[in-house]
Write a protein that holds these residues in place. Structure first.
Motif, mmCIF file in Angstrom:
data_model
loop_
_atom_site.group_PDB
_atom_site.id
_atom_site.type_symbol
_atom_site.label_atom_id
_atom_site.label_comp_id
_atom_site.label_asym_id
_atom_site.label_seq_id
_atom_site.Cartn_x
_atom_site.Cartn_y
_atom_site.Cartn_z
ATOM 1 N N HIS A 85 70.658 51.620 77.235
ATOM 2 C CA HIS A 85 70.928 52.712 76.262
ATOM 3 C C HIS A 85 71.404 52.470 74.942
ATOM 4 N N PHE A 86 71.348 53.198 74.015
ATOM 5 C CA PHE A 86 71.823 53.050 72.847
ATOM 6 C C PHE A 86 72.671 54.291 72.479
ATOM 7 N N LEU A 87 73.964 54.357 71.849
ATOM 8 C CA LEU A 87 74.628 55.516 71.240
ATOM 9 C C LEU A 87 74.755 55.245 70.056
ATOM 10 N N THR A 88 75.003 56.462 69.231
ATOM 11 C CA THR A 88 75.422 56.357 67.774
ATOM 12 C C THR A 88 75.835 57.617 67.350
ATOM 13 N N TYR A 89 76.838 57.539 66.331
ATOM 14 C CA TYR A 89 77.225 58.630 65.822
ATOM 15 C C TYR A 89 76.417 58.854 64.430
ATOM 16 N N ALA A 90 75.414 59.861 64.472
ATOM 17 C CA ALA A 90 74.429 60.104 63.302
ATOM 18 C C ALA A 90 75.153 61.107 62.331
ATOM 19 N N ASP A 91 74.736 60.465 61.250
ATOM 20 C CA ASP A 91 75.171 61.500 60.280
ATOM 21 C C ASP A 91 74.316 62.780 60.442
ATOM 22 N N ASN A 92 74.833 63.974 59.871
ATOM 23 C CA ASN A 92 74.253 65.447 60.147
ATOM 24 C C ASN A 92 72.706 65.172 59.650
ATOM 25 N N ASN A 93 72.667 64.688 58.241
ATOM 26 C CA ASN A 93 71.214 64.701 57.539
ATOM 27 C C ASN A 93 70.208 63.571 58.178
#
Ligand code: ACO
Length: 162
Positions: free
Chosen positions: A108-116
């Motif tokens: 798996h990957f996790l990330t905190y994505a920017d809104n845009n």
């Protein structure tokens, strides 16, 4: 065009590319403190997958593989301004998935994505629903309120690159 992946290993050519990637992140992610970008890109426990054209870096993804937990955290992802929307971001992500599965043995990957950037991550197979057991990732990745936590499951067999 080529795709490469390595950590800060002290090889001259690699260092030049990592510095180039750090500069792309600094420009494309203006809300991230520059010192934080440098620290993670140069940190030996992080790896970077980079798109190289004419021996120059045009974009990349820096991530930290948590080998024992079998997941990776994407810290930064960007393509240089004049090369965006040409499909490089998609190919980059596919190379990352292939490398993470075949070399790091991640699922798996996790990330905190920017809104845009949420739209881009959704197109790459990421979801806002987190299926990964919390005890596999809690305490490993730090909370960050500037983004939306997203997950991607890496297919165990799919050929992601040709
Ligand atoms: N929002 C919605 N959709 C997007 C976005 C976006 N911001 N960016 C690209 N897409 C779409 C494209 O339209 C394309 O869709 P299609 O396949 O239907 O045509 C698809 O996503 C893939 O496009 P690519 O051309 O492969 O993407 P690109 O090379 O432009 O790379 C990236 C995408 C990395 C987001 C780039 O635009 C970029 O560097 N943006 C600025 C930095 C940024 O926001 N980075 C992510 C921050 S979050 C983080 O780093 C953890």
């Amino acid at each position: 065009l080529k795709f490469v992946c390595f950590a800060n290993d002290g090889v001259d050519e690699h260092m030049i590319w990592l510095v180039g990637l750090k500069n792309i992140f600094a420009r494309q992610l203006p809300n991230m403190p520059k010192e934080y970008i440098v620290r993670l890109v140069m940190d030996r426990s992080h790896k970077s997958v980079m798109v190289i054209r004419n021996n120059q870096v045009v974009g990349g993804i820096t991530y930290r593989p948590y080998i024992s937990q079998k997941f990776g955290e994407i810290a930064f992802c960007a393509i240089t301004a004049d090369e965006q929307v040409k499909g490089y971001g998609t190919r980059l992500m596919n190379h990352l998935k292939q490398h993470a599965r075949d070399v790091d043995h991640l699922t798996h990957f996790l990330t905190y994505a920017d809104n845009n950037a949420v739209g881009y991550f959704i197109k790459q197979g990421f979801t806002k629903e987190i299926d990964l057991d919390k005890d596999r990732w809690q305490g490993y990745i730090k909370d960050y309120d500037g983004g939306i936590l997203m997950e991607c499951k890496i297919d165990p067999k799919l050929p992601y690159t040709d």
